[in-house]
Design a protein around this motif. Structure first.
Motif, PDB file in Angstrom:
ATOM      1  N   VAL A   4       0.871  -1.079   0.036  1.00 28.72           N
ATOM      2  CA  VAL A   4      -0.052   0.014  -0.090  1.00 28.72           C
ATOM      3  C   VAL A   4       1.097   1.139   0.039  1.00 28.72           C
ATOM      4  O   VAL A   4       1.714   1.323   0.667  1.00 28.72           O
ATOM      5  N   PHE A  34      -9.380  -0.787   3.693  1.00 33.16           N
ATOM      6  CA  PHE A  34      -9.800  -0.262   5.035  1.00 33.16           C
ATOM      7  C   PHE A  34      -9.068   1.115   4.982  1.00 33.16           C
ATOM      8  O   PHE A  34      -8.109   1.208   4.624  1.00 33.16           O
ATOM      9  N   TYR A  36      -8.311   3.579   8.244  1.00 35.13           N
ATOM     10  CA  TYR A  36      -8.017   3.779   9.753  1.00 35.13           C
ATOM     11  C   TYR A  36      -7.549   5.411  10.076  1.00 35.13           C
ATOM     12  O   TYR A  36      -6.829   6.017   9.297  1.00 35.13           O
ATOM     13  N   PHE A  90      -4.476   6.191   7.823  1.00 38.88           N
ATOM     14  CA  PHE A  90      -3.703   4.747   7.299  1.00 38.88           C
ATOM     15  C   PHE A  90      -5.048   4.181   6.415  1.00 38.88           C
ATOM     16  O   PHE A  90      -5.988   3.583   6.702  1.00 38.88           O
ATOM     17  N   LEU A 102      -3.196  -7.453   7.788  1.00 30.28           N
ATOM     18  CA  LEU A 102      -3.640  -6.035   6.981  1.00 30.28           C
ATOM     19  C   LEU A 102      -2.277  -5.675   6.743  1.00 30.28           C
ATOM     20  O   LEU A 102      -1.183  -5.882   7.496  1.00 30.28           O
ATOM     21  N   PHE A 104      -0.390  -2.216   5.740  1.00 30.41           N
ATOM     22  CA  PHE A 104      -0.518  -0.661   5.967  1.00 30.41           C
ATOM     23  C   PHE A 104       0.184   0.240   4.865  1.00 30.41           C
ATOM     24  O   PHE A 104       1.500  -0.238   4.694  1.00 30.41           O
ATOM     25  N   GLY A 105      -0.370   1.380   4.737  1.00 37.26           N
ATOM     26  CA  GLY A 105       0.652   2.231   4.041  1.00 37.26           C
ATOM     27  C   GLY A 105       1.088   3.268   5.144  1.00 37.26           C
ATOM     28  O   GLY A 105       0.929   2.781   6.340  1.00 37.26           O
ATOM     29  N   GLY A 106       1.913   4.030   4.697  1.00 31.99           N
ATOM     30  CA  GLY A 106       2.924   4.813   5.584  1.00 31.99           C
ATOM     31  C   GLY A 106       2.119   5.844   6.433  1.00 31.99           C
ATOM     32  O   GLY A 106       2.534   6.439   7.279  1.00 31.99           O
TER      33      GLY A 106
END
Lengths: 114, 113
Positions: A4, A34, A36, A90, A102, A104-106
């Protein structure tokens, strides 16, 4: 392997202005996606999710996101930002497999100017 | 509304010491997870747990890490001999069997000195 990317590390927006946060993902099949939000000192709160069906999904706090398969994107939007929206956001992709982990992106940190 | 809880909120330990981070997942959830976030970096998956066994673990989750569900409510992460690089925020998450969204706790900030 899934990944991501959130291209924007920081975004500053005026209160009342619109907000769009970008998210691009890489995943071999139809992804679960998603968003968040993490306020200072807080955990990760789920804003919204996409599994299938309508590509425009509504979430909490007035946020929405649009899934675009052709662009591998899942951008988050809010028409009018409130000062309380200042936080880190995120994007994450969920694996449709045993562990359902999951990735996650940064993150994108949003600052809201009065 | 039910929430995932984690204790302690902040733990300071010396290098080489064992730590146990505790989580109470939402009561009807069956899948449990640990993630960590080193300061300034991405949130990273550590391990998933279902039906009293590990479903998947990342390469970060080496022999120094273990997880356990010692009773019907707690889910713990143990680090046997902490290193400086284990300093991070550790998040617990859980989800029900019928849905894929994970619900996160507030995190435990681990500082290894």
């Amino acid at each position: 392997a899934q990944s991501v990317t959130q291209p924007d590390i920081h975004i500053t927006v005026s209160e009342g202005a619109s907000l769009e946060l970008r998210c691009n993902y890489s995943y071999g099949a139809t992804p679960y996606l998603f968003w968040y939000v993490q306020s200072p000192g807080q955990g990760l709160q789920l804003l919204l999710k996409y599994f299938s069906g309508d590509t425009l999904v509504q979430g909490i706090k007035g946020f929405e996101a649009e899934f675009k398969r052709s662009q591998s994107s899942f951008n988050l939007r809010k028409p009018s930002v409130h000062w309380s929206d200042a936080a880190e956001y995120f994007c994450a992709v969920g694996e449709i497999a045993a562990g359902n982990k999951l990735t996650f992106g940064g993150g994108t940190r949003v600052l809201v100017k009065p | 509304e039910p929430e995932v809880t984690q204790t302690p909120s902040h733990q300071v330990t010396q290098m080489g010491q064992e730590v146990i981070l505790r989580c109470v997942p939402i009561s009807n959830h069956l899948y449990f997870y640990w993630y960590r976030q080193i300061l300034g970096q991405k949130v990273e998956f550590l391990v998933s747990f279902y039906n009293n066994e590990i479903s998947e673990k990342s390469e970060i989750f080496d022999d120094q890490f273990s997880v356990e569900r010692p009773d019907g409510s707690n889910f713990t992460l143990k680090i046997r001999s902490t290193k400086l690089e284990d300093s991070a925020m550790y998040f617990c998450a859980s989800r029900p069997a019928s849905r894929y969204e994970q619900y996160f706790g507030p995190g435990t900030r681990l500082t290894v000195t």
